[in-house]
Design an enzyme around this catalytic site. Structure first.
Site, PDB file in Angstrom:
ATOM      1  N   GLU A   1       0.858  -1.188   0.000  1.00 36.47           N
ATOM      2  CA  GLU A   1       0.000   0.000   0.000  1.00 36.47           C
ATOM      3  C   GLU A   1       0.890   1.232   0.000  1.00 36.47           C
ATOM      4  O   GLU A   1       1.617   1.474   0.965  1.00 36.47           O
ATOM      5  CB  GLU A   1      -0.899  -0.006   1.249  1.00 36.47           C
TER       6      GLU A   1
ATOM      7  N   ARG B   1       0.195  10.257   1.200  1.00 33.28           N
ATOM      8  CA  ARG B   1       0.512  11.277   2.218  1.00 33.28           C
ATOM      9  C   ARG B   1       1.628  12.197   1.783  1.00 33.28           C
ATOM     10  O   ARG B   1       1.817  13.265   2.364  1.00 33.28           O
ATOM     11  CB  ARG B   1       0.903  10.597   3.525  1.00 33.28           C
TER      12      ARG B   1
ATOM     13  N   LYS C   1     -10.871  -2.246   6.440  1.00 32.29           N
ATOM     14  CA  LYS C   1      -9.697  -1.990   7.282  1.00 32.29           C
ATOM     15  C   LYS C   1     -10.219  -1.602   8.658  1.00 32.29           C
ATOM     16  O   LYS C   1     -11.255  -0.937   8.772  1.00 32.29           O
ATOM     17  CB  LYS C   1      -8.902  -0.845   6.644  1.00 32.29           C
TER      18      LYS C   1
HETATM   19  C1  3PG Z   1      -1.159   4.051   9.074  1.00 34.57           C
HETATM   20  O1  3PG Z   1      -2.198   4.543   8.710  1.00 34.57           O
HETATM   21  O2  3PG Z   1      -0.133   4.699   9.274  1.00 34.57           O
HETATM   22  C2  3PG Z   1      -1.145   2.581   9.192  1.00 34.57           C
HETATM   23  O3  3PG Z   1      -2.275   2.157   9.822  1.00 34.57           O
HETATM   24  C3  3PG Z   1       0.101   2.048   9.802  1.00 34.57           C
HETATM   25  O4  3PG Z   1       0.128   2.273  11.147  1.00 34.57           O
HETATM   26  P1  3PG Z   1       1.466   1.940  11.940  1.00 34.57           P
HETATM   27  O5  3PG Z   1       2.478   2.984  11.541  1.00 34.57           O
HETATM   28  O6  3PG Z   1       1.086   2.014  13.395  1.00 34.57           O
HETATM   29  O7  3PG Z   1       1.904   0.568  11.530  1.00 34.57           O
END
Ligand code: 3PG
Length: 206
Positions: A40, A44, A127
């Site tokens: 994924e 961002r 999710k």
């Molecule tokens: C996110 O949105 O950053 C993911 O869910 C990953 O989360 P994490 O950095 O706690 O693994």
């Protein structure tokens, strides 16, 4: 292709934030070397879209987009080659645009009410975000009870040390997280460490 197909074949989905598209191909190769063939790439950063474009060309890797918030982004990532679309929350408009474009939507849910909306949209995979803060595996067990056909991909606070606890929940075919693709590793070009953490995660998942 469905998300279930993807999650069944790869029970660990890395959530990636890239600083620069030049990181994309080395990252994809490092994940594949560790046995992970689903990724994924989040929107961002500005590097996200071009990184999806480059990784879509990497044989054997199934690339999807993350942090997709609005329908126009669905068009952008599908045009770039994304096979699936993940969102932190549930947007009816995003799910509908995914349907129109023929890609799988994996929206985030955090409550029974949002699961009701997911059911009404005909979804059977979501999710669960942010999983750790929402109560972890116990919360998923409780929520899954009335939603007997729903599968959950927990994300947020999932680590090597607790991923097996999540995967022990029957409704959880896969977990996602960033621990094997920590941005500090990517900035340092520590591809061997990405591969090692990926292989470790896959070993813990099976
Ligand atoms: C996110 O949105 O950053 C993911 O869910 C990953 O989360 P994490 O950095 O706690 O693994």
């Amino acid at each position: 292709m469905t998300v279930t197909t993807l999650l069944t074949r790869c029970p660990v989905v890395p959530v990636v934030v890239l600083d620069h598209p030049d990181q994309a191909l080395p990252l994809g190769k490092a994940l594949l070397a560790g046995g992970i063939d689903v990724v994924e790439i989040t929107l961002r950063t500005d590097a996200g879209l071009e990184s999806i474009r480059r990784l879509a060309e990497l044989p054997g890797l199934h690339v999807g987009a993350g942090s997709v918030l609005v329908p126009d982004q669905v068009d952008q990532v599908v045009d770039a080659g994304a096979l699936f679309v993940i969102s932190p929350g549930l947007s009816v408009e995003v799910v509908q645009r995914c349907r129109q474009r023929g890609v799988v939507a994996l929206p985030g849910v955090a409550s029974a009410s949002e699961l009701m909306t997911a059911v009404s949209l005909g979804l059977d995979e979501v999710k669960f975000f942010p999983a750790g803060l929402l109560g972890g595996p116990a919360a998923i067990r409780a929520l899954a009870a009335p939603f007997t056909r729903m599968s959950f991909m927990p994300s947020g606070g999932v680590k090597a040390e607790n991923m097996a606890d999540y995967l022990a929940v029957p409704a959880v075919p896969a977990v996602s997280g960033s621990w094997m693709v920590d941005p500090t590793l990517l900035r340092a070009g520590a591809w061997d460490e990405v591969t090692a953490r990926s292989a470790d995660a896959m070993a813990r998942a099976t």
